[in-house]
Structure formats: structure tokens, C-alpha cells
Write an enzyme that holds these catalytic residues in place. Structure first.
Site, PDB file in Angstrom:
ATOM      1  N   ASP A  94     -21.302 -34.478  23.156  1.00 15.90           N
ATOM      2  CA  ASP A  94     -21.006 -32.947  23.578  1.00 15.90           C
ATOM      3  C   ASP A  94     -19.903 -32.370  22.661  1.00 15.90           C
ATOM      4  OD1 ASP A  94     -21.677 -30.634  25.437  1.00 15.90           O
ATOM      5  OD2 ASP A  94     -19.360 -30.996  25.727  1.00 15.90           O
ATOM      6  N   ASP A 126     -28.957 -36.051  27.409  1.00 16.04           N
ATOM      7  CA  ASP A 126     -28.888 -35.126  28.637  1.00 16.04           C
ATOM      8  C   ASP A 126     -30.030 -33.986  28.638  1.00 16.04           C
ATOM      9  OD1 ASP A 126     -27.603 -33.373  26.850  1.00 16.04           O
ATOM     10  OD2 ASP A 126     -25.723 -33.530  27.918  1.00 16.04           O
ATOM     11  N   ASP A 184     -26.461 -35.662  21.825  1.00 19.40           N
ATOM     12  CA  ASP A 184     -26.379 -34.141  22.531  1.00 19.40           C
ATOM     13  C   ASP A 184     -26.521 -33.357  21.306  1.00 19.40           C
ATOM     14  OD1 ASP A 184     -26.230 -32.587  24.440  1.00 19.40           O
ATOM     15  OD2 ASP A 184     -23.881 -32.810  24.877  1.00 19.40           O
ATOM     16  N   HIS A 211     -22.168 -33.731  31.339  1.00 19.40           N
ATOM     17  CA  HIS A 211     -20.981 -33.236  31.895  1.00 19.40           C
ATOM     18  C   HIS A 211     -20.901 -34.204  33.202  1.00 19.40           C
ATOM     19  CE1 HIS A 211     -21.148 -30.374  28.846  1.00 19.40           C
ATOM     20  NE2 HIS A 211     -22.245 -29.898  29.090  1.00 19.40           N
TER      21      HIS A 211
END
Length: 157
Positions: free
Chosen positions: A136, A71, A11, A126
């Protein structure tokens, strides 16, 4: 179907875009778990997403079959849909007018993908995926650190 012997979660984060940036990586191989993170004083979120994948692959000592989970649709689609290969073939142009961005990082990533057999997979951010959430956190913590290094290529523009 690739059966990876290495799984990498990545991330990137940016506090402002551009702004202070960070990346977080988890490398899982042979029952071992390694976390990698770092940051830059001025960069972009997309650069940090690519940097996370680079750092994960650079941490591997030998050629491996790798699954990278990110992501970032920018990263995953550029690799899985062949955008980056098209840009390279066109002299790092996205089309007849627009230069591709982040060429320095794409070159590094493509070199690593020649060393390793890599598949990229998108995961929704998330969304309570534990490794993505940890990446993250690592990325955001790194972006907040003092005395971050310059992203020399980005800052040269």
C-alpha cells in the site's frame, strides 16, 4: 493444495478514481525479497490492482507455483470465481449489454497464469498485514511521483 515456491503480495492505489495511480508488489522466493512499484498519470484503482499482479508475475524468470495475496476483491474474485474466463468466453462482455473493463490487463494476466500455476487469495486491507501495508505504501508513493507515464490504453477511451 498449491505449495507455492513464490509468494507475491500486491496492492494498487489511485489518488482520485480515476486519477494518478500506483501499484506496489513484494515478491518472496527462495528467501529473497524484491519490491516492485510504478505508476501512471491517469488510471483507475482496479487497473492498478491488476497491474500489480501482472508486474509480480512478469518479474519471475521461470515457471513457478505462485500464491498472490491482494486486498482487491475485484481481482481475486474475477480470478477465483471465474468471472474473467466467462467474460473472455463471451467476447469480453460481462452480460448481453456491458463490456468487460480492463480487457488489455486481463489478457496479460491470463497469459501469465498459463505460464505459472497461480492461486489468488484475498487479504483484508489496512489490517496490519505487514506485506500488504508495505505494498500500500509503495503504491501510494508511486502515485505521487512526478512525470508518471501515461496509461495509454486507459487514456485512449
Amino acid at each position: 493444495m498449491l505449495t507455492p515456491n513464490v509468494v507475491i503480495y500486491t496492492d494498487g492505489a489511485c489518488l482520485g478514481n480515476p486519477g494518478r495511480g500506483g501499484y506496489g508488489v513484494i515478491v518472496e522466493t527462495g528467501g529473497k525479497h524484491q519490491e516492485i512499484s510504478g505508476g501512471f498519470r491517469l488510471t483507475t484503482n482496479n487497473r492498478m490492482e491488476i497491474m500489480a499482479a501482472i508486474c509480480g508475475l512478469e518479474s519471475l524468470r521461470e515457471s513457478s507455483e505462485v500464491a498472490i495475496f491482494s486486498d482487491s476483491q475485484y481481482l481475486v474474485r474475477a480470478m477465483t470465481e471465474g468471472w474473467v474466463y466467462k467474460w473472455r468466453k463471451q467476447g469480453w462482455m460481462r452480460n448481453s449489454k456491458d463490456h468487460a473493463l480492463n480487457v488489455d490487463l486481463w489478457v496479460r494476466l491470463l497469459q501469465l497464469c498459463q505460464k505459472h500455476q497461480v492461486k489468488f487469495y484475498w487479504v483484508r486491507g489496512h489490517n496490519n498485514q505487514a506485506q500488504n501495508e508495505r505494498c500500500d505504501t509503495l503504491a501510494n508513493e508511486s502515485a505521487k511521483k512526478e512525470n508518471l507515464l501515461p496509461d495509454a490504453v486507459y487514456e485512449s477511451f
